[in-house]
Design a protein around this motif. Structure first.
Motif, short mmCIF file in Angstrom:
data_model
loop_
_atom_site.label_atom_id
_atom_site.label_comp_id
_atom_site.label_asym_id
_atom_site.label_seq_id
_atom_site.Cartn_x
_atom_site.Cartn_y
_atom_site.Cartn_z
N UNK A 119 0.97 -1.21 0.25
CA UNK A 119 -0.02 0.08 -0.13
C UNK A 119 1.00 1.33 -0.04
N UNK A 120 0.18 2.35 -0.53
CA UNK A 120 1.11 3.62 -0.44
C UNK A 120 1.55 4.07 0.82
N UNK A 121 2.84 4.41 0.97
CA UNK A 121 3.60 4.76 2.04
C UNK A 121 4.11 3.53 2.95
N UNK A 177 10.22 2.40 -0.12
CA UNK A 177 8.90 2.94 0.14
C UNK A 177 8.00 2.94 -0.90
N UNK A 178 6.79 2.43 -0.60
CA UNK A 178 5.72 2.40 -1.61
C UNK A 178 5.46 4.05 -1.86
N UNK A 179 5.44 4.21 -3.29
CA UNK A 179 4.85 5.35 -3.69
C UNK A 179 3.68 5.50 -4.10
N UNK A 231 2.40 -0.67 -9.77
CA UNK A 231 2.76 0.44 -9.00
C UNK A 231 4.13 1.06 -8.94
N UNK A 232 4.51 1.72 -8.08
CA UNK A 232 5.90 2.55 -8.00
C UNK A 232 6.38 2.36 -6.54
N UNK A 233 7.79 2.34 -6.36
CA UNK A 233 8.49 2.50 -5.12
C UNK A 233 9.40 3.55 -5.06
N UNK A 234 9.78 4.10 -4.07
CA UNK A 234 11.05 5.19 -3.80
C UNK A 234 12.13 4.46 -3.13
N UNK A 235 13.18 4.78 -3.62
CA UNK A 235 14.42 4.58 -2.63
C UNK A 235 14.91 5.63 -2.17
N UNK A 236 14.87 5.79 -0.68
CA UNK A 236 15.11 6.91 0.14
C UNK A 236 16.40 7.04 1.16
N UNK A 237 16.86 7.91 1.34
CA UNK A 237 17.89 7.69 2.53
C UNK A 237 17.29 8.76 3.53
N UNK A 238 17.57 8.40 4.59
CA UNK A 238 17.05 9.23 5.85
C UNK A 238 18.31 9.26 6.90
#
Length: 221
Positions: free
Chosen positions: A35-37, A98-100, A56-63
């Motif tokens: 699911x989104x987010x 993270x799911x976009x 769908x689509x996913x984001x690759x993020x650095x925190x």
């Protein structure tokens, strides 16, 4: 497990439908709706399976430890994610996936792809994986060019110029919304919006919600 049209994805390019079904069994395939987010993969964990976006689509993020987020990239339908970490299972993830949007992913064990043996379809998939990884490394190198300028305007101009060249047009659609663009360029959103507005007033470009039209020379106001 049967999934249609895998041959249309870069990883399965050159693999027949019958071979694709063999691959799903050999690579310990598992499907996962999201699911989104939703957090699919978390930094600090080690993995053995790479991800393939089915829908769908996913984001690759650095925190970072202060909570600042940098958007490093995204994967859409047919794209891989976390394949580098799956091929280096002793290396913990430095990023979150993270799911976009809502969607579904397919997870595949990388071990057999690293040791394809004599199976022709495994050899083709291993070659495909190498090409995908090479393209992503090139993409990261390009991103370094976008974030190298010290000013926000410099970063925007470098990125928009690259998009114009890629699309062979001075008019193009951004792959990110405003917040995602700020995260991708490593800048503050409000500062980015201010810079874009000033660039538009200077006649350098015309902005839509996600569309951009660059001007080779400032328009007369």
């Amino acid at each position: 497990m049967e999934i249609r049209d895998l041959s249309a994805t870069p990883l399965f390019r050159g693999v027949t439908s019958e071979e694709a079904q063999q691959a799903l069994a050999a690579l310990d395939a598992s499907r996962r709706p999201f699911a989104k987010d939703e957090l699919l993969l978390q930094a600090g964990h080690c993995i053995t399976h790479l991800g393939l976006v089915l829908t769908g689509r996913v984001h690759i993020e650095h925190l970072d430890v202060w909570g600042s987020k940098t958007l490093l990239g995204q994967a859409g339908e047919g794209d891989l994610f976390a394949e580098t970490y799956a091929c280096l299972p002793q290396e913990p993830l430095l990023v979150n996936v993270v799911a976009a949007s809502d969607g579904e992913a397919l997870f595949l064990a990388s071990e057999r792809l690293l040791h394809p043996g004599e199976e022709p379809w495994l050899q083709r998939m291993a070659q495909n994986l190498l090409q995908i990884a090479a393209r992503k490394n090139l993409g990261l190198a390009r991103r370094n060019l976008y974030t190298a300028p010290k000013t926000i305007r410099g970063r925007v101009m470098a990125y928009f110029s690259a998009l114009a060249i890629k699309n062979e047009s001075l008019q193009f659609t951004l792959p990110f919304d405003r917040q995602q663009l700020a995260d991708f360029l490593g800048v503050d959103r409000s500062a980015l919006s201010s810079t874009l507005s000033q660039m538009q007033r200077d006649g350098l470009l015309t902005l839509g919600r996600r569309t951009v039209k660059l001007h080779t020379a400032p328009e007369e106001l």
